[in-house]
Design an enzyme around this catalytic site. Structure first.
Site, PDB file in Angstrom:
ATOM      1  N   GLU A 208       0.701  -1.328   0.731  1.00  0.00           N
ATOM      2  CA  GLU A 208      -0.048  -0.191   0.605  1.00  0.00           C
ATOM      3  C   GLU A 208       1.135   1.167  -0.259  1.00  0.00           C
ATOM      4  OE1 GLU A 208      -3.438   0.820  -0.426  1.00  0.00           O
ATOM      5  OE2 GLU A 208      -3.474  -1.162  -0.875  1.00  0.00           O
ATOM      6  N   GLU A 224       3.562   1.924   4.700  1.00  0.00           N
ATOM      7  CA  GLU A 224       2.752   1.909   4.423  1.00  0.00           C
ATOM      8  C   GLU A 224       1.214   2.646   3.430  1.00  0.00           C
ATOM      9  OE1 GLU A 224       1.440  -2.715   6.106  1.00  0.00           O
ATOM     10  OE2 GLU A 224       2.421  -1.021   8.254  1.00  0.00           O
ATOM     11  N   GLY A 241      -0.423   1.636   7.637  1.00  0.00           N
ATOM     12  CA  GLY A 241      -1.365   1.535   6.294  1.00  0.00           C
ATOM     13  C   GLY A 241      -2.734   2.611   5.961  1.00  0.00           C
ATOM     14  N   SER A 244      -1.723   9.037   4.528  1.00  0.00           N
ATOM     15  CA  SER A 244      -1.467   9.675   3.595  1.00  0.00           C
ATOM     16  C   SER A 244      -0.752  11.063   4.452  1.00  0.00           C
ATOM     17  CB  SER A 244      -2.806  10.667   3.004  1.00  0.00           C
ATOM     18  OG  SER A 244      -2.993  11.667   3.059  1.00  0.00           O
ATOM     19  N   ALA A 267      -2.491   3.841  10.641  1.00  0.00           N
ATOM     20  CA  ALA A 267      -3.618   3.691   9.827  1.00  0.00           C
ATOM     21  C   ALA A 267      -4.511   4.618   8.812  1.00  0.00           C
ATOM     22  CB  ALA A 267      -4.247   2.183   9.983  1.00  0.00           C
ATOM     23  N   ARG A 320      -5.035  12.898  18.610  1.00  0.00           N
ATOM     24  CA  ARG A 320      -6.399  12.158  18.047  1.00  0.00           C
ATOM     25  C   ARG A 320      -8.041  12.448  17.962  1.00  0.00           C
ATOM     26  NH1 ARG A 320      -6.444  10.196  24.915  1.00  0.00           N
ATOM     27  NH2 ARG A 320      -7.696  11.847  25.485  1.00  0.00           N
ATOM     28  N   SER A 323     -13.251  10.058  20.880  1.00  0.00           N
ATOM     29  CA  SER A 323     -14.429   9.373  20.790  1.00  0.00           C
ATOM     30  C   SER A 323     -15.651   9.423  21.164  1.00  0.00           C
ATOM     31  CB  SER A 323     -13.613   7.438  20.811  1.00  0.00           C
ATOM     32  OG  SER A 323     -13.535   8.039  22.251  1.00  0.00           O
TER      33      SER A 323
END
Ligand SMILES: CC(C)(COP(=O)(O)OP(=O)(O)OC[C@H]1O[C@@H](n2cnc3c(N)ncnc32)[C@H](O)[C@@H]1OP(=O)(O)O)[C@@H](O)C(=O)NCCC(=O)NCCS
Length: 349
Positions: A208, A224, A241, A244, A267, A320, A323
């Site tokens: 990737e 990745e 993974g 960008s 990721a 972060r 959440s």
């Protein structure tokens, strides 16, 4: 051109199109900042020009002159390398770059891409301004590079002789590994690394991962995600993974992104600001320069709301998305687990 020390030179095999224009060069002998003696020998066979760079074909006559001058001056190593180049059906191209200015020709542009991928110069250390308008769009095929205007004819010729012409890509840049394989790297899918990428020793680029020209890693590094043009990743950092790093070639961004040492971009995350050392971006979080976030210091105290660009280049940050609330947070002086690469994955010898 006068007889000052030159910036760089290269000798290699070129490809001409049906109009007899050189469309690419695979350099097998090249140096940056060669000695005064080598500079003088090369300048003695260069055709006169006022430009900062020049390329020409090595024919029997100038090859003899070059060989005898190298022998006279006891430049045996270079002489051996030059005589080893097998002409075959391709012209031997010499390119001499006197000064590091924006490239003027395809041979000059290819030489600069070779210097980057051989790690002889770092990204941003060499002038490749305007390289897109110099390079041609080429069909990179299983039978070598073919100018687009010659593709239809060559495909038919191949078919008529019972061969299959397969086109791997249509691009201005070839894949790096068809030209240069740097030491101690692992590249799972070679089509994902363009010539002009700069990969430090111990770099692993997984399927990737992607590395553009004038961009890369100081190695070791786990890649990745995508390293856009101009971006450089510090040693011992991990791009997770599908993540960008924002480039500046398109999309309007101006800020040149870099990632420091021992960083982790999770990721599917992304960054639009440069990061210092030991920074972490949570998986899936895209931090752009204008992202508004709250900072939380080491004691857990919530500080001001700022834009991410104010944290550009700082060390020990953890970004972060809360959440529970959905707000983006940055834990400054982050002391969470240090990013460590799996050394087994970076012994690429
Ligand atoms: C951001 C990240 C590094 C945090 O990991 P961590 O430091 O190990 O944090 P933990 O999961 O141990 O959580 C520490 C604390 O923060 C809290 N926390 C973590 N993420 C949070 C979030 N998004 N929102 C709110 N609280 C969060 C935890 O609940 C925990 O709270 P507690 O101290 O009260 O128990 C991790 O979630 C992450 O995204 N890692 C990227 C991994 C990755 O993508 N690797 C590449 C593979 S290809």
């Amino acid at each position: 051109m006068n007889n000052k020390n030159i910036f760089a030179f290269g000798l290699g095999l070129g490809t001409r199109n049906s109009q007899n224009e050189v469309i690419e060069v695979l350099y097998t002998v090249f140096q940056v900042n060669p000695s005064a003696q080598i500079s003088q020998i090369l300048m003695s066979i260069v055709p006169p020009t006022l430009d900062h760079s020049v390329f020409f074909e090595l024919n029997d006559e100038n090859q003899k002159a070059l060989d005898s001058r190298l022998a006279e001056q006891n430049e045996i190593e270079l002489l051996t390398a030059v005589t080893r180049i097998v002409r075959a059906n391709h012209p031997i191209i010499i390119c001499v770059i006197k000064e590091d200015s924006p490239p003027l020709s395809i041979p000059e542009a290819f030489l600069k891409l070779h210097l980057l991928s051989s790690c002889l110069v770092r990204p941003h250390q060499i002038n490749i301004e305007g390289i897109f308008s110099i390079l041609r769009n080429i069909a990179w095929t299983n039978q070598g590079p073919i100018d687009l205007q010659d593709l239809a004819k060559q495909r038919l010729t191949a078919r008529a002789s019972g061969k299959h012409l397969s086109v791997d890509s249509i691009d201005k840049f070839p894949k790096m590994t068809d030209y240069i394989v740097p030491p101690n790297v692992r590249i799972a899918d070679s089509s994902r690394v363009r010539l002009g990428a700069f990969l430090g020793e111990g770099t692993t680029v997984m399927h990737e991962g992607f590395v553009n020209f004038n961009a890369g890693t100081d190695g070791p590094a786990m890649i990745e995600g995508r390293i856009s043009a101009g971006v450089i990743i510090g040693a011992n950092s991990d791009l997770g993974g599908g993540c960008s790093t924002m480039g500046t070639l398109s999309g309007g961004g101006k800020e040149i992104i870099s990632v420091g040492e021992n960083c982790l971009i999770g990721a599917n995350a992304g960054i639009g600001i440069p990061l210092g050392d030991r920074c972490i971006v949570e998986a899936g979080l895209y931090v752009t320069a204008g992202t508004k976030l709250t900072t939380i210091d080491a004691s857990g105290k919530v500080r001001d709301q700022i834009k991410a660009r104010e944290l550009a280049g700082k060390d020990d940050l953890l970004f972060r998305r809360n959440s529970i609330t959905g707000a983006v947070e940055c834990i400054t002086s982050n002391q969470s687990a240090e990013v460590q690469l799996n050394t087994e994955l970076h012994k690429n010898d």
